[in-house]
Motif scaffolding. Structure first.
Motif, short mmCIF file in Angstrom:
data_model
loop_
_atom_site.label_atom_id
_atom_site.label_comp_id
_atom_site.label_asym_id
_atom_site.label_seq_id
_atom_site.Cartn_x
_atom_site.Cartn_y
_atom_site.Cartn_z
N GLU A 248 -12.15 9.56 7.93
CA GLU A 248 -11.60 9.16 6.61
C GLU A 248 -10.30 9.62 6.50
OE1 GLU A 248 -15.00 9.69 3.35
OE2 GLU A 248 -14.32 11.68 3.98
N CYS A 249 -9.49 8.68 5.78
CA CYS A 249 -8.24 8.92 5.15
C CYS A 249 -8.25 9.61 3.86
CB CYS A 249 -7.24 7.73 5.50
SG CYS A 249 -7.95 6.48 4.21
N ASP A 250 -7.07 9.84 3.27
CA ASP A 250 -7.00 10.16 1.91
C ASP A 250 -7.77 9.61 0.86
OD1 ASP A 250 -5.08 11.83 3.01
OD2 ASP A 250 -3.31 10.99 1.76
N GLU A 251 -8.01 8.30 1.10
CA GLU A 251 -8.95 7.56 0.38
C GLU A 251 -10.32 8.14 0.22
OE1 GLU A 251 -7.71 5.28 -2.05
OE2 GLU A 251 -5.71 6.33 -0.91
N LYS A 252 -10.82 8.68 1.15
CA LYS A 252 -12.23 9.12 1.24
C LYS A 252 -13.27 7.73 1.05
CE LYS A 252 -11.45 13.87 -0.31
NZ LYS A 252 -11.74 14.94 -1.39
N TYR A 255 -14.42 5.06 7.02
CA TYR A 255 -13.40 5.43 8.36
C TYR A 255 -12.63 4.52 8.95
CZ TYR A 255 -18.43 7.70 8.80
OH TYR A 255 -19.58 8.23 8.63
N HIS A 256 -11.34 4.83 9.20
CA HIS A 256 -10.75 3.72 9.86
C HIS A 256 -10.99 3.74 11.42
CE1 HIS A 256 -7.50 2.54 6.90
NE2 HIS A 256 -7.70 3.95 6.47
N TRP A 257 -11.67 2.65 11.75
CA TRP A 257 -12.25 2.57 13.22
C TRP A 257 -10.85 2.37 14.16
CZ3 TRP A 257 -15.74 4.46 15.52
CH2 TRP A 257 -16.08 3.87 16.94
N ASP A 310 -7.33 -3.55 4.46
CA ASP A 310 -6.21 -3.12 3.23
C ASP A 310 -6.58 -1.83 2.83
OD1 ASP A 310 -4.81 -5.44 3.27
OD2 ASP A 310 -6.28 -6.28 1.74
N CYS A 311 -5.90 -0.79 3.09
CA CYS A 311 -6.09 0.57 2.67
C CYS A 311 -4.78 0.99 1.80
CB CYS A 311 -6.29 1.19 3.80
SG CYS A 311 -7.07 3.12 3.01
N PRO A 312 -5.00 1.64 1.09
CA PRO A 312 -3.64 2.34 0.20
C PRO A 312 -2.78 3.13 1.13
CG PRO A 312 -5.33 2.27 -1.23
CD PRO A 312 -5.97 1.88 -0.03
N CYS A 313 -3.65 3.72 2.11
CA CYS A 313 -2.95 4.80 3.07
C CYS A 313 -2.09 4.19 4.00
CB CYS A 313 -3.83 5.45 3.75
SG CYS A 313 -4.71 4.61 5.32
N GLY A 314 -2.18 2.57 4.14
CA GLY A 314 -0.99 2.10 4.89
C GLY A 314 -1.32 1.53 6.56
N VAL A 318 -9.45 -1.41 10.69
CA VAL A 318 -10.60 -1.73 9.96
C VAL A 318 -11.25 -0.59 9.47
CG1 VAL A 318 -12.48 -2.40 11.52
CG2 VAL A 318 -12.36 -3.60 9.53
N LYS A 319 -11.80 -0.49 8.14
CA LYS A 319 -12.61 0.60 7.68
C LYS A 319 -14.19 -0.07 7.89
CE LYS A 319 -10.65 1.94 3.63
NZ LYS A 319 -10.23 2.77 2.54
N LEU A 320 -14.83 1.37 8.16
CA LEU A 320 -16.13 1.32 8.33
C LEU A 320 -16.81 1.99 7.04
CD1 LEU A 320 -17.13 1.94 11.96
CD2 LEU A 320 -17.09 -0.25 10.87
ZN ZN Z 1 -6.94 4.62 4.75
#
Ligand code: ZN
Length: 437
Positions: A248-252, A255-257, A310-314, A318-320
Motif C-alpha cells: 500500500e502507499c499513503d492512500e491505504k 496495493y500498487h502492483w 490513478d492514485c493521488p500518490c503519483g 495499477v492498484k489491486l
Molecule cells: Zn498510491
C-alpha cells in the motif's frame, strides 16, 4: 539495476508501462518455450507458439498454469537451470503441498528491489531502525525483506521468529534497540500488544512509529486495532514467493502492483474469461523478469479486483484491491458460501483478543463452535452471535470464552474446517478436548 531507477519506474506513463510489458512478454514467452518443460508442453498442447504472443491481449491465447503444476514437478517450471542460486518453499496451506521456488542471482536482485519499493511505499526510510519479525529460513519473506530494508539503507534488527511473544516485546523495549519500524504477521503483532497491555504496559509508548504487515488478509478492524494499540501507521503488503510483492502507499487503499515485473490479469474463476476493471475475480500472473521459476498465466487462487492507475500518490502502476479471500479457503457452512475473512472481520469488530472458529460435521449437520479470548460477558456473546448471523449467514452452535487459544499452523489459522483433512486438525481436536476437561 539501481534502486533509484527502479523506484522511478513506478511513475512511468501508462502507455510506456504497456510498451515495456509487451517487450518483456515477447522475450519471456520465447525463453519459456525454449527452456522450460512445463510451459513448452502447455503451449504445444494449446497449439500456440512464441510468435503468436505479441501484445497483452495475446496472453489470452496461452493456457493457464497453477500451483499444482509447480508442486508436481518444481524443476519443470525453471528456465535457467545452470545459474540457480537458491530455493525457498511455501507451505501448502491450501492442502496442495509445498511449492519449491528456484531463484537465480538476477531473480533475487529483482525480488529485493521489489521489496525495497514496497517498504518505501509503506513509508520506510533509510533513517528507520527496522524490527523484522518475519521468519528467516526456507520461508522467503524474512530474508527478502531483510535485503529490501538493506537496499533502502535502513538499520535492521533481524529478530525472525522467537519462542514467545514476550521475547519480541523485550526486544522492542530494549533501550539499545529502539526500533522505529515493524515488519511481521499482523495477528502476532496484535497479540503481542494485548500481552503487553495485560502485563501493565503501554505498547503505544514504544519507539515504533510504523508497521508493514503481510502474510494474511487483514480485515479493517484488525488494522485499526494494531494502529490504536501500538500507536503506529500500519500498511499492508501482499506477495507470493513464486510471483513478487506489492504494498500500500499513503492512500491505504489497495496495493500498487509491480507492473514492470509481472503482468496481472483478473479472470472469472469459473469460466476463465477476463472480467472488467473494478470487478472481482481470480488474480492471474505472468512474471516478466525471472528466469529461475517462471510463472506464465499462473492462477493464484487469490481474489481481488483492479482499481486503476490513478492514485493521488503519483504512482502509475495499477492498484489491486486488498486481498480478502483465497478461493481455496471458501467453505460451505449450513448451505452458505463463506470465507474466513468474513468471519474474522465480524469477530474483530468487537473487543476481543483472538478467536478460533471450528467448523465440523456432527450427525450429518454442520456445526460451528467458536472460542473467544476476551472478558466473558453475556452481552458480548450475543453481539458476536448476531454479527456472525448477519454477515456470515449462519448461527454459531456455541460461543465459549477461553483464557488461551492454541497456535494452529505457522500462520496461526483462526478458522479451521475439520470436515477437510489436514494435519492441523489434530491440534484443534486436542485443544477442544482440553477445554472440555
Ligand atoms: Zn498510491
Amino acid at each position: 539495476m539501481e534502486l533509484k531507477q527502479f523506484i522511478q519506474m513506478q511513475y512511468m506513463k501508462p502507455s510506456e508501462i504497456i510498451k515495456l510489458q509487451e517487450k518483456r512478454l515477447r522475450k519471456i514467452i520465447k525463453f519459456a518455450y525454449e527452456n522450460t518443460e512445463l510451459y513448452r508442453k502447455k503451449m504445444k498442447v494449446a497449439n500456440v507458439t512464441p510468435d503468436d504472443i505479441k501484445t497483452i491481449k495475446d496472453l489470452e491465447k496461452l493456457p493457464f498454469s497453477s500451483k499444482a503444476d509447480i508442486v508436481q514437478n518444481p524443476l519443470a517450471a525453471v528456465g535457467d537451470k545452470a545459474n540457480l542460486f537458491k530455493l525457498h518453499t511455501t507451505s501448502g496451506t491450501s492442502g496442495k503441498g509445498e511449492t519449491i521456488v528456484y531463484f537465480t542471482y538476477n531473480d533475487w536482485d529483482h525480488y529485493v528491489l521489489q521489496n525495497a519499493r514496497c517498504l518505501i511505499s509503506a513509508g520506510f526510510t533509510k533513517d528507520d531502525i527496522v524490527y523484522n519479525s518475519t521468519p528467516y529460513g526456507l520461508f522467503f519473506a524474512g530474508q527478502v525483506l531483510h535485503d529490501g530494508a538493506k537496499a533502502i539503507g535502513a538499520f535492521i534488527i533481524p529478530a525472525s521468529t522467537l519462542k514467545t511473544g514476550w521475547a519480541h516485546i523485550k526486544n522492542i523495549m530494549n533501550p539499545f534497540f529502539k526500533p522505529t519500524a515493524f515488519i511481521g504477521l499482523p495477528q502476532y503483532f496484535l497479540r503481542w500488544g494485548h500481552t503487553w497491555i495485560k502485563a501493565g504496559g503501554d505498547p503505544s509508548k514504544s519507539t515504533l512509529k510504523k508497521a508493514y504487515v503481510l502474510g494474511e488478509p487483514v480485515p479493517p478492524p484488525v488494522r485499526e486495532k494494531i494502529e490504536q494499540i501500538w500507536g503506529v501507521d500500519c500498511r499492508i503488503g501482499y506477495g507470493l514467493s513464486e510471483i513478487g510483492a506489492s504494498a500500500e502507499c499513503d492512500e491505504k487503499d489497495g496495493y500498487h502492483w509491480c507492473e514492470d515485473e509481472v503482468i496481472v490479469e483478473v479472470i472469472d474463476p469459473q469460466t476463465g474469461e477476463p472480467v472488467d476493471e473494478g470487478e472481482k475475480g481470480e488474480l492471474v500472473y505472468t512474471t516478466l523478469t525471472k528466469t529461475g521459476t517462471l510463472a506464465i498465466r499462473y492462477r493464484s487462487g487469490d481474489e481481488s479486483a483492479l482499481l486503476g492507475r490513478d492514485c493521488p500518490c503519483g504512482r502509475t502502476h495499477v492498484k489491486l484491491r486488498l486481498i480478502e479471500t483465497r478461493l481455496d479457503d471458501l467453505m460451505k457452512v449450513k448451505g452458505t458460501l463463506v470465507s474466513p475473512y468474513t468471519i474474522e472481520n465480524a469477530m474483530f469488530a468487537y473487543d476481543i483478543e483472538g478467536f478460533l472458529c471450528v467448523i465440523d460435521k456432527v450427525e450429518d449437520s454442520d456445526v460451528v463452535r467458536i472460542y473467544v479470548k476476551a472478558q466473558e460477558s453475556k452481552a458480548l456473546r450475543n453481539q458476536l452471535s448476531d454479527e456472525i448471523k448477519t454477515t456470515a449467514k449462519f448461527s454459531p452452535t456455541f460461543i465459549k470464552f477461553v483464557e488461551e487459544l492454541p497456535q494452529i499452523g505457522r500462520k496461526g489459522r483462526r478458522v479451521v474446517d475439520l470436515r477437510k483433512k489436514s494435519p492441523l486438525n489434530k491440534l484443534v481436536e486436542e485443544f477442544e478436548k482440553s477445554i472440555q476437561n
